[in-house]
Design a protein around this motif. Structure first.
Motif, short mmCIF file in Angstrom:
data_model
loop_
_atom_site.label_atom_id
_atom_site.label_comp_id
_atom_site.label_asym_id
_atom_site.label_seq_id
_atom_site.Cartn_x
_atom_site.Cartn_y
_atom_site.Cartn_z
N ALA A 5 0.82 -1.22 0.00
CA ALA A 5 0.00 0.00 0.00
C ALA A 5 0.85 1.26 0.00
CB ALA A 5 -0.94 -0.01 1.20
N ARG B 81 0.88 3.93 -2.90
CA ARG B 81 -0.04 5.06 -3.10
C ARG B 81 0.71 6.38 -3.10
NH1 ARG B 81 -5.88 5.50 -2.23
NH2 ARG B 81 -6.42 7.70 -2.40
N TRP C 23 0.68 8.95 -6.15
CA TRP C 23 0.27 10.35 -5.95
C TRP C 23 1.25 11.32 -6.58
CZ3 TRP C 23 2.63 14.51 -3.69
CH2 TRP C 23 1.82 15.66 -3.51
N GLU D 294 -7.36 5.99 -12.34
CA GLU D 294 -7.94 4.96 -11.48
C GLU D 294 -7.01 3.75 -11.50
OE1 GLU D 294 -11.89 4.23 -12.89
OE2 GLU D 294 -12.66 6.16 -12.17
N ALA E 41 -5.45 -1.12 -6.52
CA ALA E 41 -4.51 -1.20 -5.40
C ALA E 41 -3.96 -2.61 -5.27
CB ALA E 41 -5.20 -0.79 -4.11
N TRP F 111 -7.51 3.20 -6.26
CA TRP F 111 -6.99 4.52 -5.91
C TRP F 111 -7.35 5.47 -7.03
CZ3 TRP F 111 -1.42 2.41 -4.69
CH2 TRP F 111 -1.47 1.67 -3.50
N ALA G 211 -1.87 -0.38 -9.96
CA ALA G 211 -1.05 0.65 -9.32
C ALA G 211 0.44 0.35 -9.47
CB ALA G 211 -1.42 0.77 -7.84
#
Length: 269
Positions: free
Chosen positions: A162, A165, A169, A194, A197, A204, A219
């Motif tokens: 995770a 992320r 970003w 989009e 995850a 996300w 991701a």
């Protein structure tokens, strides 16, 4: 690039965990494996860890002694094409145990310094000043990216977490920079991104839900793309719209020249 509206504690915890995961990957390496070449031209495993140590030391200087960091930036500006490589080269010459301990010390001191900064403090950097949160996010992105180089050199497979992320970003927020650094006008409107995850059914999402141009896919693949650790042809990313499609060819999450990037593993037509 706008900054995350959150306290630095969470991303600093994730930066610590990302660094520890990479440390674990190299901790038991015999000395001869530290010279293994990585996908970055002329950089060994030792160079990758040396670069992270060097940059963590630079970030520590920025957070604790802005005047000294300004002198450091002036020195960098005098040799923009070689300054970073020279720093990595010098530290990579250390014995592996000494290099690893220097990296551990630098990142531990940086953690403490960023956690101690008063809320709202802006830290000088090579570009615009950043908050502690943004600087920690950038350090996590770079730690993960150089860790991928090390993993590739060692034939290791790292399970995605995770923590990606943060990388996603910063990749999304750096969209316009990717165009500008190539002398291209950034697209006028925002994109919808989009991302599936890792390890869950979560998505996300970044950008307006009704944006006409969008990017979708895993991701992990997006993070590999924006850190230029994999070629687009090898990734399961999809673009809707000409500007979004162009972005996937040039995306990068880091400042500076884009470099050559990775060659595709798959045959392309």
């Amino acid at each position: 690039m706008s900054e995350p509206a959150r306290a630095p504690g969470g991303v600093l915890d994730d930066l610590r965990d990302e660094s520890d995961a990479l440390d674990l990957l190299v901790a038991a390496l015999p000395p001869g494996r530290w010279t293994a070449p990585t996908p970055a031209p002329r950089w060994s495993v030792a160079h990758q860890i040396a670069h992270l140590a060097w940059t963590d030391e630079a970030a520590l200087l920025a957070a604790t002694d802005p005047a000294a960091f300004a002198a450091h930036v002036a020195e960098a500006a005098a040799a923009p094409d070689t300054f970073v490589d020279d720093g990595a080269e010098a530290l990579a010459a250390l014995p592996p145990d000494a290099l690893r301990e220097r990296w551990r010390a630098a990142r531990a001191r940086l953690q403490a310094a960023l956690r101690a900064l008063p809320p709202g403090t802006r830290v000088p950097w090579y570009g615009p000043p950043m908050s502690a949160t943004a600087l920690a996010t950038a350090r996590l992105m770079e730690t993960w990216a150089h860790g991928q180089d090390v993993a590739d050199a060692l034939g290791a497979v790292r399970p995605p977490t995770a923590r990606l992320r943060h990388v996603a970003w910063i990749g999304v927020r750096a969209r316009d920079y990717a165009f500008a650094v190539r002398g291209l006008a950034p697209p006028a409107g925002e994109f919808r991104v989009e991302l599936d995850a890792p390890g869950s059914a979560a998505v996300w999402a970044f950008g307006p839900a009704d944006a006409p141009q969008r990017v979708t896919g895993p991701a992990l693949d997006f993070c590999l793309l924006v850190t230029r650790r994999a070629h687009r042809a090898d990734l399961a990313l999809h673009a809707a719209g000409p500007d979004a499609d162009r972005w996937l060819d040039i995306a990068q999450a880091f400042a500076g020249p884009p470099g050559e990037g990775r060659a595709p593993r798959k045959e392309t037509r």
